[in-house]
Write a protein that holds these residues in place. Structure first.
Motif, mmCIF file in Angstrom:
data_model
loop_
_atom_site.group_PDB
_atom_site.id
_atom_site.type_symbol
_atom_site.label_atom_id
_atom_site.label_comp_id
_atom_site.label_asym_id
_atom_site.label_seq_id
_atom_site.Cartn_x
_atom_site.Cartn_y
_atom_site.Cartn_z
ATOM 1 N N GLN A 109 0.819 -1.217 0.000
ATOM 2 C CA GLN A 109 0.000 0.000 0.000
ATOM 3 C C GLN A 109 0.853 1.268 0.000
ATOM 4 O OE1 GLN A 109 -3.543 0.096 2.323
ATOM 5 N NE2 GLN A 109 -4.058 -2.015 1.897
ATOM 6 N N ARG A 110 1.925 1.222 -0.766
ATOM 7 C CA ARG A 110 2.880 2.331 -0.941
ATOM 8 C C ARG A 110 3.636 2.700 0.327
ATOM 9 N NH1 ARG A 110 -1.438 4.876 -3.790
ATOM 10 N NH2 ARG A 110 -1.342 4.350 -5.997
ATOM 11 N N GLY A 111 3.778 1.705 1.220
ATOM 12 C CA GLY A 111 4.660 1.954 2.356
ATOM 13 C C GLY A 111 3.973 1.907 3.700
ATOM 14 N N ILE A 112 4.362 0.920 4.525
ATOM 15 C CA ILE A 112 3.881 0.883 5.907
ATOM 16 C C ILE A 112 5.102 0.766 6.822
ATOM 17 C CG2 ILE A 112 1.653 -0.150 5.292
ATOM 18 C CD1 ILE A 112 2.713 -2.838 6.317
ATOM 19 N N LYS B 132 2.380 9.178 -6.668
ATOM 20 C CA LYS B 132 1.867 7.820 -6.446
ATOM 21 C C LYS B 132 2.235 6.935 -7.624
ATOM 22 C CE LYS B 132 -2.237 8.530 -3.591
ATOM 23 N NZ LYS B 132 -3.696 8.288 -3.551
ATOM 24 N N THR B 133 2.824 5.782 -7.343
ATOM 25 C CA THR B 133 3.096 4.806 -8.387
ATOM 26 C C THR B 133 2.569 3.470 -7.888
ATOM 27 O OG1 THR B 133 5.191 3.918 -7.567
ATOM 28 C CG2 THR B 133 5.294 6.006 -8.772
ATOM 29 N N GLY B 134 2.333 2.518 -8.792
ATOM 30 C CA GLY B 134 1.867 1.237 -8.279
ATOM 31 C C GLY B 134 1.285 0.316 -9.317
ATOM 32 N N ILE B 135 0.901 -0.837 -8.840
ATOM 33 C CA ILE B 135 0.319 -1.875 -9.687
ATOM 34 C C ILE B 135 -0.892 -2.507 -8.988
ATOM 35 C CG2 ILE B 135 2.445 -2.492 -10.896
ATOM 36 C CD1 ILE B 135 2.795 -4.760 -8.833
ATOM 37 N N ASN B 142 -3.933 -0.803 -7.354
ATOM 38 C CA ASN B 142 -2.897 0.067 -6.766
ATOM 39 C C ASN B 142 -2.525 -0.300 -5.340
ATOM 40 O OD1 ASN B 142 -2.752 1.736 -9.094
ATOM 41 N ND2 ASN B 142 -4.667 2.687 -8.454
ATOM 42 N N LEU B 143 -2.605 -1.582 -5.018
ATOM 43 C CA LEU B 143 -2.347 -1.983 -3.633
ATOM 44 C C LEU B 143 -0.863 -2.189 -3.351
ATOM 45 C CD1 LEU B 143 -5.319 -4.407 -2.900
ATOM 46 C CD2 LEU B 143 -4.941 -2.103 -2.020
ATOM 47 N N VAL B 144 -0.065 -2.288 -4.402
ATOM 48 C CA VAL B 144 1.386 -2.420 -4.225
ATOM 49 C C VAL B 144 2.043 -1.281 -5.007
ATOM 50 C CG1 VAL B 144 3.405 -3.855 -4.769
ATOM 51 C CG2 VAL B 144 1.321 -4.918 -3.883
ATOM 52 N N GLY B 145 2.973 -0.586 -4.379
ATOM 53 C CA GLY B 145 3.603 0.531 -5.076
ATOM 54 C C GLY B 145 4.506 1.343 -4.173
ATOM 55 N N ALA B 146 4.772 2.560 -4.588
ATOM 56 C CA ALA B 146 5.671 3.422 -3.816
ATOM 57 C C ALA B 146 5.322 4.873 -4.080
ATOM 58 C CB ALA B 146 7.120 3.158 -4.214
ATOM 59 N N PHE B 147 5.761 5.742 -3.190
ATOM 60 C CA PHE B 147 5.744 7.166 -3.497
ATOM 61 C C PHE B 147 7.092 7.490 -4.137
ATOM 62 C CE2 PHE B 147 2.398 7.065 -0.311
ATOM 63 C CZ PHE B 147 1.479 7.959 -0.835
ATOM 64 N N HIS B 148 7.066 7.915 -5.382
ATOM 65 C CA HIS B 148 8.320 8.222 -6.074
ATOM 66 C C HIS B 148 8.037 9.397 -7.008
ATOM 67 C CE1 HIS B 148 12.384 7.395 -7.331
ATOM 68 N NE2 HIS B 148 12.048 7.162 -8.586
#
Lengths: 346, 346
Positions: A109-112, B132-135, B142-148
């Protein structure tokens, strides 16, 4: 003992070097561990943990499982247990567990949040500072990952009681690395004290962690100074690769690598022979290997270029300047390196 | 036109809204795109790019390929082309391309630079700000990703010339969303101007991007205010899900969702009927759907809980307060929501 780490964005976290105390979390917690650590110490940990909901995911042990498919299995566990953005992962194991748990936490979830409870000496001194997380793939080690900082690190020397002697030595090698490159006083202390005492190992962990924290604070994203932490690694990686990663532990290969880097430093006049000998002596006190028989020096030299730090076709050597200081250079000529390597032919 | 985005760590990047100019990079560059955009516009882009080494990776088009295996194929291309930590990725396409390229850039060697060149109106106004980035995965979107964060964004309205009319409308829906929730003056402007003119669309993109940038700067990690950007999404996600993601474009579902959220706002006294009507009117000007026939209101309500924002079993609604302001609330009773939903039964 507590070491406070301040990050560039002015947040900070504590590294606590002590017996684990009771911890209570008003959120869902997932412990990530492997069968070995779980067998020895999971009950000990669970006994200290109080969480809104606690579950454990056990992943296979070893570098070869440090890949995307294991990351996906950690994430799947988190989704099945409906973790949300306030949930917490706890890495409970050595460096592999720490790197993978951190990476999974960074992309769930983009980081926990995540907490490190490193159980090997190597991961206690090395992986608890710096925020590097990642996995291997067919192109190399740690080539995919993220910078993601833990919210806390708990280092309990109790876990070292079940650590195999060779793995203890591999951790000591990293401690020696820190002292030789950055802290002369600490190196003197290492010469005079035995790390097999619990009080001494706590001091050594604290000093290593503080040294690394200082280095990382100067250079979070590894643009300059931080590269010095690779002292011993340029040679060590080649040794690991030549021996198919099954003869030496990473820390052991780094131990040999430091001896080689020291010979290079002696050759270019940055270190005295006596200083190189003193470093070797400390390593040998913990039965860390310091000898390696090179078969073909040209071949060994070519191997340097497989390292990801050399993607631009320049080899960076980290060579000590005496004890307690070092230099990062890509200016040492091939001839000189070859000559040093020849010293390891017999 | 240039909008400068300042990030919390005090770095910043520019969003340039204009025809693409020549760009030169003294590093390796990989363009990530899909077959549709590549067919229409790759030559146009390549003509502007000068790089140390340039390659293109084309990934399949569409949400269903927005997964880890496509990420791994992007990474593999980067490894094969020996990208290093100074290399650059360029996302060239819509939101899916942007999200995946950003995510790949965030984890390649623990993070490298990327640039966004969004080609759909939706991605131009929405994906170019926020990092927001993700898959997707089987658990959701969008449950997996990163802030980049990108290092630059180039928005060239020329790409809109080949955009299907429905996709243009979906982008307008996001623009209307921004105006209704945060900027009354902008909404008035939207009522009076036609976005089919190139000059006007540039102004609308600029105002949307500025508004989103302001919101994100207040709340980078989506702890509060930023949730307001989900206006229309709580209802929209259910509509997308009920219609198996194959009837409406995301922006169209959000359009209907805004109309529903407005009805809710009227019901609880936060918006006048006239204001709700004015919003609907602007949407219909661009043929954005505003009607949806609910089959079963109870069933529709239950669907809210599948949304990741509701993992804690509370539904958060974003309801406008008149035009130009909004409220985020989880205090609206089920009865009231059901009553509003009943208005959509016929």
């Amino acid at each position: 003992m507590i070491v406070n780490i301040t990050l560039p964005d002015n947040t900070s976290y504590d590294i606590t070097i002590d017996s684990l105390k009771k911890m209570a979390f008003d959120r869902k917690v997932v412990v990530v561990t492997n069968p070995t650590i779980s067998g020895f110490h999971l009950d000990y940990l669970i006994d200290k943990l109080d969480a809104k909901e606690l579950s454990v995911v056990t992943i296979p042990d070893g570098e070869k499982y440090k890949n995307m498919s294991t990351i996906e299995s950690i994430l799947a566990h988190c989704f099945e247990h409906k973790l949300n953005r306030s949930s917490l992962l706890i890495a409970f194991g050595g460096g592999v567990i720490g790197d993978m748990t951190g990476f999974a936490a960074s992309i769930y979830q983009r980081g926990i949040d995540f907490i490190q409870i490193p159980t090997t000496l190597l991961s206690q001194v090395d992986a608890s500072v710096g925020g590097k997380t990642g996995i291997n793939n067919k192109y190399g080690k740690n080539l995919v990952g993220a910078f993601h900082q833990p919210i806390a690190v708990y280092i309990d020397p109790y876990f070292l009681s079940t650590l195999p002697k060779r793995e203890f030595g591999a951790g000591v090698a990293e401690i020696v690395k820190m002292a030789v490159t950055f802290n002369k006083e600490f190196f003197n202390w290492l010469e005079e004290n035995d790390l097999n005492s619990e009080e001494n190992i706590k001091i050594a962990i604290k000093k290593s962690v503080e040294t690394k924290a200082w280095v990382v604070s100067q250079d979070e994203k590894e643009k300059g100074l931080r590269a010095a932490l690779n002292y011993g690694h340029t040679f060590g990686h080649v040794i690991e690769n030549e021996t198919n990663y099954n003869t030496y532990l990473h820390g052991e290969a780094v131990g040999i690598g430091m001896v080689m880097a020291n010979e290079l430093a002696v050759k270019v006049g940055l270190m005295s022979e006596d200083e190189a000998f003193r470093v070797k002596k400390v390593l040998e006190k913990y039965d860390i290997p310091t000898k390696y028989k090179i078969k073909d020096v040209e071949d060994f030299y070519e191997h340097f270029f497989l390292d990801k730090k050399s993607l631009d076709n320049r080899i960076k050597f980290i060579v000590p300047k005496g004890i307690g200081d070092c230099e990062i250079t890509d200016k040492i000529s091939k001839d000189i390196v070859i000559e040093v390597l020849k010293g390891f032919l017999k």
